[in-house]
Design a protein around this motif. Sequence first.
Motif, short mmCIF file in Angstrom:
data_model
loop_
_atom_site.label_atom_id
_atom_site.label_comp_id
_atom_site.label_asym_id
_atom_site.label_seq_id
_atom_site.Cartn_x
_atom_site.Cartn_y
_atom_site.Cartn_z
N LYS A 216 6.51 3.31 -1.73
CA LYS A 216 7.19 2.97 -0.91
C LYS A 216 6.69 1.13 -0.25
O LYS A 216 7.86 0.07 0.51
CB LYS A 216 6.98 3.63 0.20
N TYR B 98 3.68 6.67 -0.66
CA TYR B 98 3.78 5.95 -0.13
C TYR B 98 3.36 4.11 -0.55
O TYR B 98 3.62 3.44 0.12
CB TYR B 98 1.98 5.88 1.12
N MET C 152 -2.56 6.41 5.76
CA MET C 152 -2.11 5.90 4.71
C MET C 152 -1.19 4.34 4.64
O MET C 152 -2.10 3.60 4.42
CB MET C 152 -0.39 6.02 4.22
#
Length: 220
Positions: A23, A20, A105
């Motif tokens: 990303k 995450y 997240m």
Amino acid sequence: MKKIFVVEDEENLRNLIEAYLVKEGFMVVTAQNGLEAVEKWRDSLADIIIMDIMMPGLDGYEVLDYIRKDSKVPVVFLTAKRELEDKIKGFETGADDYLVKPFSMKELVMRTKAILKRSGNQEDYLQTYGELTIDLIKMEARVSGELIELSRKEYELLAYLAKNINIPISRGKLLDGLWGIDFEGDDRVVDTAIKRLRKKLGAAEGYIKTVRGLGYKFEV
């Protein structure tokens, strides 16, 4: 690009956090327990550490206590504990934030960005050594006020040596810490990088000393 050191013994969660954050545009280094965290945190050159508390070997409190002996790098604790006493202990140890599992997240990223933004205003991120000034937020260096054009690797090498001022660092340790343990070249790449870095430092080139038979050290 900011670098985050993620310390989490649950493999699935560790991998999820890493994926995450990557990303979201961060560089990520990971450790799977407290002992590994102590070994790797300095070489990680991280801008922030996200760390679980309950881990085998050394717990998060012990790791943070070790880190706080010579670093103010921001730390976010992850934990399943919800009691106020545990949060207080975390903050007293020197944590900057505290996130209770399970968490989203998105919230983790928002808290991380907020801490990095606040940290960017701290004078600790502007380090001066004689004629040399290193900006740990902008990831740049100046000599006598003039900006030096450094590659990412040259900047990381300079910042690593300066952070360990007066401490001799072997070529092998520099190679593992900055190029990675999977790098297939030899330690001559370190000598080449040092040569280029010294040339760019100009009046401050003498700050990087050669330690015969070992490697290099930063000394003003």
